[in-house]
Motif scaffolding. Structure first.
Motif, PDB file in Angstrom:
ATOM      1  N   LYS A   1       5.012  -4.220   1.545  1.00  0.00           N
ATOM      2  CA  LYS A   1       4.812  -5.318   0.582  1.00  0.00           C
ATOM      3  C   LYS A   1       4.536  -6.651   1.276  1.00  0.00           C
ATOM      4  O   LYS A   1       3.614  -7.371   0.903  1.00  0.00           O
ATOM      5  CB  LYS A   1       6.060  -5.434  -0.307  1.00  0.00           C
TER       6      LYS A   1
ATOM      7  N   LEU B   1       1.151  -6.744   2.918  1.00  0.00           N
ATOM      8  CA  LEU B   1       0.109  -6.788   1.890  1.00  0.00           C
ATOM      9  C   LEU B   1      -0.037  -8.197   1.335  1.00  0.00           C
ATOM     10  O   LEU B   1      -1.153  -8.682   1.127  1.00  0.00           O
ATOM     11  CB  LEU B   1       0.460  -5.832   0.742  1.00  0.00           C
TER      12      LEU B   1
ATOM     13  N   ILE C   1      -2.245   0.101   0.484  1.00  0.00           N
ATOM     14  CA  ILE C   1      -1.829   0.521  -0.853  1.00  0.00           C
ATOM     15  C   ILE C   1      -1.806   2.040  -0.921  1.00  0.00           C
ATOM     16  O   ILE C   1      -0.903   2.631  -1.513  1.00  0.00           O
ATOM     17  CB  ILE C   1      -2.746  -0.085  -1.937  1.00  0.00           C
TER      18      ILE C   1
ATOM     19  N   PRO D   1       2.622   0.956  -0.970  1.00  0.00           N
ATOM     20  CA  PRO D   1       2.619  -0.474  -1.293  1.00  0.00           C
ATOM     21  C   PRO D   1       4.006  -1.118  -1.248  1.00  0.00           C
ATOM     22  O   PRO D   1       4.118  -2.285  -0.911  1.00  0.00           O
ATOM     23  CB  PRO D   1       2.049  -0.528  -2.720  1.00  0.00           C
TER      24      PRO D   1
END
Lengths: 193, 241
Positions: free
Chosen positions: A141, A144, A133, A137
């Motif tokens: 993506k 994550l 992050i 981010p």
């Protein structure tokens, strides 16, 4: 150069030729792959001892989820062209021994091992989520999303371990500390070699 | 550190070129003179002259030609990657057949080694410079990324220790073939390509043997386990009767 644009394999791989922070991403994928591989071996060891006991199905279900996690990281490793840790053969054996050893202490021992390992892994995934992050981010993506989902599932395993009387193990805190130190060392090494 | 020639207001001029880009151009120009002068400051000086620069530009580089050689290796690796990428696209579009692994590896290594042919007289000198302690990190990194590239385009998807064995084996094949090539005086280097073919075939056999050994080992273990279970069942049934 650190933001090298190495071709990324895989149809639809979103980061094809885009400049990503390779050292950071490589580390993340390498250590996570090693971790899921180790977790697989730990559950395999536990099943070898407790497979036919009452707690067998619970362990089997957690193991199945770890297999899915490993499969995902195998894919990511190929897509991002990351080298696996050279310590894999060692984690193969060490993981199995830890799983079988903790299971020989009984069902509670196995659950204590699960709690210790899953707590370490959750914390580790949280650190990675923070790192990604902080980096970007949007760019990361997909990664994550994967790590967040896996973190949630490892947290579930941790809770299942607690539900099954992990804390009632004799010398629980000693066992837990020892295992978590081992996990920290494994993470440190697998990131680098 | 790159020097940026900025005009007023931080606008970069049209002729902006970093020092790195300039060095790149000089070294590329110098390659033409390597067959005659070797990997030396003379070759770099001649290269600089063709670009309209002073021969003193050779002073930007080490006298043993390290940067020139590393630049050359890096350029060859890039050319190889581009070639393999192009061929992969043709296969994906269905315009070419996918090669079997051994043929692919032979093709990639041969293509890469053929880039040495114009410089082959002076290549032994270059190899010794690449082995200088100061250059080893760079030359090793160039070698490993080239080998990794070849395996990537060959379709390697290993995520276990095979990742290492395959790269180690291919590195061995590449290095030994390169050395053979240095001493090869046959027409069109046919001895070298035959040597390469044999080494790749050996590697394929080795990997087949290894997987056969593993299967046999697993079968033996299964057999022993089965025998143990049978014996223990027989013992326990004997104890009952």
């Amino acid at each position: 150069s650190p933001t090298g644009a190495r071709p990324v394999r895989g149809g639809g791989a979103p980061l094809r030729r885009e400049a990503i922070n390779r050292p950071v991403i490589e580390r993340i994928i390498r250590v996570d792959h090693a971790g899921e591989y180790g977790a697989n071996r730990i559950y395999a060891g536990q099943m070898a001892v407790l497979g036919r006991s009452g707690v067998g199905p619970v362990i089997q279900q957690m193991w199945n989820q770890e297999k899915d996690h490993l499969k995902k990281f195998n894919e990511l490793m190929v897509a991002y062209r990351v080298r696996p840790t050279v310590l894999l053969p060692f984690w193969n054996i060490a993981g199995f021994v830890l799983g079988a050893g903790s299971a020989l202490l009984g069902k509670k021992g196995a659950m204590a091992c699960t709690v210790a390992v899953e707590e370490s892994i959750s914390e580790h995934y949280n650190n990675q989520i923070r790192t990604l992050i902080e980096e970007d981010p949007e760019k990361y993506k997909e990664l994550l999303q994967v790590i967040k989902q896996f973190r949630d599932e490892e947290q579930e395993h941790h809770d299942i371990g607690l539900e099954h009387d992990a804390e009632a193990t004799p010398a629980y805190s000693v066992l837990k500390t020892a295992i978590q130190l081992g996990c920290k060392a494994a993470i440190f090494l697998s990131e680098r070699i | 550190p790159s020097h940026s020639y900025t005009g007023q207001g931080g606008q970069e001029s049209e002729d902006y070129e970093s020092e790195e880009q300039l060095q790149h151009r000089i070294l590329t120009a110098a390659l033409e003179f390597v067959p005659e002068h070797g990997w030396t400051a003379e070759a770099i000086a001649e290269g600089a002259k063709t670009l309209g620069l002073s021969v003193a530009a050779a002073g930007l580089f080490h006298s043993d030609g390290s940067e020139l050689i590393l630049h050359f290796v890096s350029e060859c690796n890039t050319k190889l990657s581009e070639l393999l990428e192009k061929e992969q696209k043709l296969v994906q579009l269905g315009e070419a057949q996918k090669k079997p692994i051994d043929e692919f590896l032979r093709h990639a290594v041969e293509a890469r080694l053929r880039m040495l042919i114009p410089y082959i007289e002076k290549w032994p000198q270059a190899l010794s410079v690449l082995l200088l302690p100061r250059n080893i990190p760079s030359s090793l990194s160039l070698l490993t990324s080239m080998i990794d590239d070849i395996w990537h385009y060959a379709g390697d998807q290993s995520t276990d220790f095979n990742w290492y064995t395959r790269r180690a084996v291919l590195t061995g094949i590449y290095n030994t073939t390169e050395l053979v090539m240095m001493q090869d005086s046959s027409p069109g280097f046919e001895d070298t390509w035959r040597f390469l073919e044999n080494r790749v075939a050996d590697a394929m056999t080795m990997s087949n043997t290894a997987s056969q050994v593993q299967s046999t080992g697993e079968a033996v273990v299964q057999g022993l386990m089965g025998a143990a279970v049978t014996v223990s069942n027989a013992e326990s049934s004997r104890a009952v009767t």
